[in-house]
Scaffold this active site. Structure first.
Site, PDB file in Angstrom:
ATOM      1  CB  ILE A  13      33.688  39.472  50.035  1.00 26.17           C
ATOM      2  CG1 ILE A  13      35.137  39.830  50.375  1.00 26.17           C
ATOM      3  CG2 ILE A  13      32.740  40.527  50.623  1.00 26.17           C
ATOM      4  CD1 ILE A  13      35.612  41.132  49.771  1.00 26.17           C
ATOM      5  CG  ASP A  60      32.936  32.346  32.828  1.00 25.05           C
ATOM      6  OD1 ASP A  60      32.833  33.551  33.124  1.00 25.05           O
ATOM      7  OD2 ASP A  60      33.973  31.840  32.380  1.00 25.05           O
ATOM      8  CB  THR A 134      39.035  47.007  45.212  1.00 25.62           C
ATOM      9  OG1 THR A 134      40.231  47.260  45.929  1.00 25.62           O
ATOM     10  CG2 THR A 134      39.372  47.018  43.725  1.00 25.62           C
ATOM     11  CG  ASP A 135      41.171  50.249  49.071  1.00 24.31           C
ATOM     12  OD1 ASP A 135      41.448  49.200  48.438  1.00 24.31           O
ATOM     13  OD2 ASP A 135      41.568  50.449  50.238  1.00 24.31           O
ATOM     14  CD  GLU A 136      44.184  46.204  45.898  1.00 22.83           C
ATOM     15  OE1 GLU A 136      44.953  45.979  44.966  1.00 22.83           O
ATOM     16  OE2 GLU A 136      43.946  45.390  46.808  1.00 22.83           O
ATOM     17  CE1 TYR A 159      41.006  42.494  42.026  1.00 22.85           C
ATOM     18  CE2 TYR A 159      42.353  43.956  43.387  1.00 22.85           C
ATOM     19  CZ  TYR A 159      41.151  43.311  43.148  1.00 22.85           C
ATOM     20  OH  TYR A 159      40.108  43.467  44.016  1.00 22.85           O
ATOM     21  CB  SER A 160      44.155  47.939  40.948  1.00 22.40           C
ATOM     22  OG  SER A 160      45.451  48.168  40.463  1.00 22.40           O
ATOM     23  CB  ALA A 161      44.616  48.084  35.411  1.00 20.58           C
ATOM     24  CE  LYS A 163      36.856  44.649  41.357  1.00 16.18           C
ATOM     25  NZ  LYS A 163      35.704  43.686  41.366  1.00 16.18           N
ATOM     26  CG  LEU A 199      49.432  39.882  55.174  1.00 17.77           C
ATOM     27  CD1 LEU A 199      50.835  39.403  54.799  1.00 17.77           C
ATOM     28  CD2 LEU A 199      49.487  41.348  55.587  1.00 17.77           C
ATOM     29  CG  ASN A 258      51.711  44.746  54.559  1.00 22.02           C
ATOM     30  OD1 ASN A 258      50.521  44.982  54.737  1.00 22.02           O
ATOM     31  ND2 ASN A 258      52.302  44.874  53.384  1.00 22.02           N
ATOM     32  CG  HIS A 291      54.030  46.338  47.408  1.00 21.19           C
ATOM     33  ND1 HIS A 291      54.760  45.688  48.374  1.00 21.19           N
ATOM     34  CD2 HIS A 291      52.746  46.296  47.838  1.00 21.19           C
ATOM     35  CE1 HIS A 291      53.970  45.272  49.326  1.00 21.19           C
ATOM     36  NE2 HIS A 291      52.734  45.635  49.036  1.00 21.19           N
TER      37      HIS A 291
HETATM   38  P1  NAD Z   1      37.674  35.647  45.943  1.00 21.23           P
HETATM   39  O1  NAD Z   1      38.814  35.487  44.994  1.00 21.23           O
HETATM   40  O2  NAD Z   1      37.758  35.053  47.289  1.00 21.23           O
HETATM   41  O3  NAD Z   1      36.337  35.070  45.261  1.00 21.23           O
HETATM   42  C1  NAD Z   1      36.029  35.293  43.909  1.00 21.23           C
HETATM   43  C2  NAD Z   1      34.881  34.365  43.540  1.00 21.23           C
HETATM   44  O4  NAD Z   1      34.523  34.633  42.181  1.00 21.23           O
HETATM   45  C3  NAD Z   1      35.223  32.875  43.617  1.00 21.23           C
HETATM   46  O5  NAD Z   1      34.166  32.165  44.220  1.00 21.23           O
HETATM   47  C4  NAD Z   1      35.390  32.471  42.159  1.00 21.23           C
HETATM   48  O6  NAD Z   1      35.064  31.089  41.916  1.00 21.23           O
HETATM   49  C5  NAD Z   1      34.399  33.404  41.493  1.00 21.23           C
HETATM   50  N1  NAD Z   1      34.734  33.643  40.066  1.00 21.23           N
HETATM   51  C6  NAD Z   1      35.932  33.961  39.542  1.00 21.23           C
HETATM   52  N2  NAD Z   1      35.839  34.089  38.203  1.00 21.23           N
HETATM   53  C7  NAD Z   1      34.532  33.862  37.883  1.00 21.23           C
HETATM   54  C8  NAD Z   1      33.801  33.867  36.682  1.00 21.23           C
HETATM   55  N3  NAD Z   1      34.403  34.121  35.500  1.00 21.23           N
HETATM   56  N4  NAD Z   1      32.481  33.607  36.707  1.00 21.23           N
HETATM   57  C9  NAD Z   1      31.860  33.332  37.887  1.00 21.23           C
HETATM   58  N5  NAD Z   1      32.501  33.290  39.061  1.00 21.23           N
HETATM   59  C10 NAD Z   1      33.830  33.568  39.063  1.00 21.23           C
HETATM   60  O7  NAD Z   1      37.428  37.212  46.010  1.00 21.23           O
HETATM   61  P2  NAD Z   1      36.941  38.110  47.241  1.00 21.23           P
HETATM   62  O8  NAD Z   1      38.097  38.491  48.070  1.00 21.23           O
HETATM   63  O9  NAD Z   1      35.757  37.469  47.868  1.00 21.23           O
HETATM   64  O10 NAD Z   1      36.472  39.420  46.468  1.00 21.23           O
HETATM   65  C11 NAD Z   1      35.146  39.516  45.951  1.00 21.23           C
HETATM   66  C12 NAD Z   1      34.996  40.846  45.243  1.00 21.23           C
HETATM   67  O11 NAD Z   1      35.252  41.912  46.153  1.00 21.23           O
HETATM   68  C13 NAD Z   1      35.970  41.024  44.071  1.00 21.23           C
HETATM   69  O12 NAD Z   1      35.290  41.652  43.025  1.00 21.23           O
HETATM   70  C14 NAD Z   1      37.046  41.940  44.630  1.00 21.23           C
HETATM   71  O13 NAD Z   1      37.605  42.735  43.611  1.00 21.23           O
HETATM   72  C15 NAD Z   1      36.248  42.774  45.625  1.00 21.23           C
HETATM   73  N6  NAD Z   1      37.002  43.283  46.787  1.00 21.23           N
HETATM   74  C16 NAD Z   1      37.768  42.442  47.544  1.00 21.23           C
HETATM   75  C17 NAD Z   1      38.428  42.943  48.659  1.00 21.23           C
HETATM   76  C18 NAD Z   1      39.249  42.046  49.550  1.00 21.23           C
HETATM   77  O14 NAD Z   1      39.890  42.533  50.481  1.00 21.23           O
HETATM   78  N7  NAD Z   1      39.229  40.730  49.367  1.00 21.23           N
HETATM   79  C19 NAD Z   1      38.322  44.295  48.992  1.00 21.23           C
HETATM   80  C20 NAD Z   1      37.517  45.129  48.187  1.00 21.23           C
HETATM   81  C21 NAD Z   1      36.857  44.606  47.096  1.00 21.23           C
HETATM   82  P1  TYD Z   2      47.052  41.045  49.968  1.00 24.02           P
HETATM   83  O1  TYD Z   2      46.398  40.311  51.102  1.00 24.02           O
HETATM   84  O2  TYD Z   2      47.510  40.259  48.774  1.00 24.02           O
HETATM   85  O3  TYD Z   2      46.046  42.203  49.552  1.00 24.02           O
HETATM   86  P2  TYD Z   2      46.277  43.469  48.541  1.00 24.02           P
HETATM   87  O4  TYD Z   2      47.530  43.280  47.792  1.00 24.02           O
HETATM   88  O5  TYD Z   2      45.079  43.362  47.672  1.00 24.02           O
HETATM   89  O6  TYD Z   2      46.278  44.674  49.423  1.00 24.02           O
HETATM   90  O7  TYD Z   2      48.306  41.817  50.542  1.00 24.02           O
HETATM   91  C1  TYD Z   2      48.172  42.723  51.620  1.00 24.02           C
HETATM   92  C2  TYD Z   2      49.538  43.358  51.845  1.00 24.02           C
HETATM   93  O8  TYD Z   2      50.432  42.341  52.346  1.00 24.02           O
HETATM   94  C3  TYD Z   2      50.191  43.875  50.573  1.00 24.02           C
HETATM   95  O9  TYD Z   2      50.910  45.074  50.899  1.00 24.02           O
HETATM   96  C4  TYD Z   2      51.166  42.797  50.170  1.00 24.02           C
HETATM   97  C5  TYD Z   2      51.573  42.200  51.500  1.00 24.02           C
HETATM   98  N1  TYD Z   2      51.919  40.757  51.499  1.00 24.02           N
HETATM   99  C6  TYD Z   2      53.119  40.321  52.061  1.00 24.02           C
HETATM  100  O10 TYD Z   2      53.936  41.129  52.561  1.00 24.02           O
HETATM  101  N2  TYD Z   2      53.373  38.974  52.062  1.00 24.02           N
HETATM  102  C7  TYD Z   2      52.535  38.066  51.513  1.00 24.02           C
HETATM  103  O11 TYD Z   2      52.863  36.850  51.511  1.00 24.02           O
HETATM  104  C8  TYD Z   2      51.298  38.530  50.946  1.00 24.02           C
HETATM  105  C9  TYD Z   2      50.322  37.555  50.350  1.00 24.02           C
HETATM  106  C10 TYD Z   2      51.031  39.888  50.972  1.00 24.02           C
END
Ligand code: NAD
Ligand code: TYD
Length: 351
Positions: A13, A60, A134-136, A159-161, A163, A199, A258, A291
């Protein structure tokens, strides 16, 4: 010229956000501070890496001196904290690093920003810290209802805890010091540059390689999917107009099971790429521990207060996303070599 310190800007993101912002504004400076963990990838930023108003720093977020050095060198107006360990499955296997980065890293950013931004007892109005959450953090829903901003946090995974803990600390800096902050809580993102442990890119990559498609449990868990650019647009609006101290939920009413997601990707491949890809590749595997069943966001607050609305519907967004991965097979190949193979084999050894 406003200066943004974007942390975790080389991840999924964060990189989409930097590209979105630099294409939208030509009068901003972005500093990307990223540790480059397995999830960080400089290739994500190839299209903008030579922009004069973009700076990359490998560090970091837990490193106080590294963050202070940036505050000494630049007049930072906003911190947008994307940096995190972000994958639920990894947090189940190895929780400690989630606490370190997601909780302690957030505290470090808050402390440094507070020291530089606080003048006497107050903060200047034009600074802001944005926690990308995150909504989690809200936990899991039953068949009905939505998460609103006042829903109690009730996280279930490490993870969610982590966040949720970070969110509470960020809020405490507003309550205690009146530090200008916002917290955004978005639903599941999808789009370009997402690491194929999540996923959608995992299923696309497995279709590309004709590998089995793992579905946890009964496949009926529900996520509320949002195209990543709509999330980026929302964060930009919250930075500009979000009321200090407020939480904003971001989601697009795109709830899908899913199994529906997986079948949608299979259909795309079958119709457009390779007629041999079929639902016979689906493999139901052991369920994820703890889950969460259903996530669903009520985005009324951000719509009413900031006039935000999602522009990409799911059917359009998923086609666009699959096409991007098909056009960027080199990106996928690079990111799935090395460490990823070991992760995949360990995680999916049963299939
Ligand atoms: P991602 O795992 O793709 O990217 C995380 C980035 O953070 C990476 O570039 C990593 O190198 C960097 N990073 C990790 N630890 C670090 C540290 N100690 N110091 C500096 N950089 C560090 O994650 P994402 O999916 O892009 O998510 C970004 C943010 O958005 C996260 O905070 C996540 O909780 C939140 N978020 C994600 C989603 C989703 O669907 N992916 C949804 C809602 C919120
Ligand atoms: P994920 O992309 O890991 O996001 P989050 O757990 O943060 O919502 O998973 C999305 C959903 O897909 C989740 O219900 C777990 C499920 N999932 C599978 O069924 N198979 C997979 O291989 C993965 C990675 C996720």
């Amino acid at each position: 010229m406003k200066t943004y310190l974007v942390t975790g800007g080389s991840g999924f993101i964060g990189s989409n956000f930097i590209i979105y912002m630099l294409n939208k504004y030509n009068n901003i400076k972005i500093i990307n501070l990223d540790k480059l963990t397995y999830a960080g990838n400089l290739e994500n930023l190839k299209t903008i890496e030579n922009y004069p108003n973009y700076i990359f720093v490998q560090a970091d977020i837990c490193d106080r001196y590294a963050v202070e050095n940036l505050f000494e060198e630049f007049n930072i107006d906003y911190i947008v904290n994307f940096a995190a360990e972000s994958h639920v499955d990894r947090s189940i296997q190895e929780p400690e690093v989630f606490i370190k980065t997601n909780v302690l890293g957030t505290v470090n950013l808050l402390n440094v920003a507070k020291n530089y931004w606080k003048i006497g007892d107050t903060f200047t109005e034009d600074k802001k810290y944005i926690q990308v959450s995150t909504d989690e953090v809200y936990g899991s829903l039953g068949e009905n209802g939505y998460f609103i901003e006042s829903t109690s946090v009730n996280p279930h995974s490490p993870y969610s805890a982590s966040k949720a803990s970070a969110d509470l600390i960020v809020k405490s800096y507003y309550d205690t010091y009146k530090m200008p902050i916002n917290i955004t809580r978005c639903s599941n993102n999808y789009g370009p540059y997402q690491f194929p442990e999540k996923l959608i890119p995992l299923i696309i990559n497995n279709c590309l390689n004709k590998k089995l498609l793992p579905i946890y449990g009964d496949g009926l868990n529900i996520r509320d999917w949002i195209y990543v650019d709509d999330h980026c647009k929302a964060i930009d609006m919250v930075i500009n107009d979000g009321k200090f101290g407020e939480v904003y939920n971001i989601g697009g009413h795109n709830e899908r099971t899913n199994i529906h997601i997986v079948k949608t990707i299979i259909s795309y491949f079958k119709e457009n790429i390779d007629s041999s890809i079929s639902e016979s590749l689906i493999k139901y595997v052991e369920d994820r521990k703890g889950h969460d069943r259903r996530y669903a966001i009520d985005p009324a607050k951000i719509k009413d207060e900031l006039d935000w609305y999602p522009e990409t519907n799911f059917e359009e967004g998923i086609d666009k996303t699959i096409q991007w991965y098909l056009e960027n097979k080199g990106w996928m190949k690079n990111i799935t070599s090395g460490e990823y193979q070991k992760y995949y084999e360990k995680m999916y050894e049963s299939i």
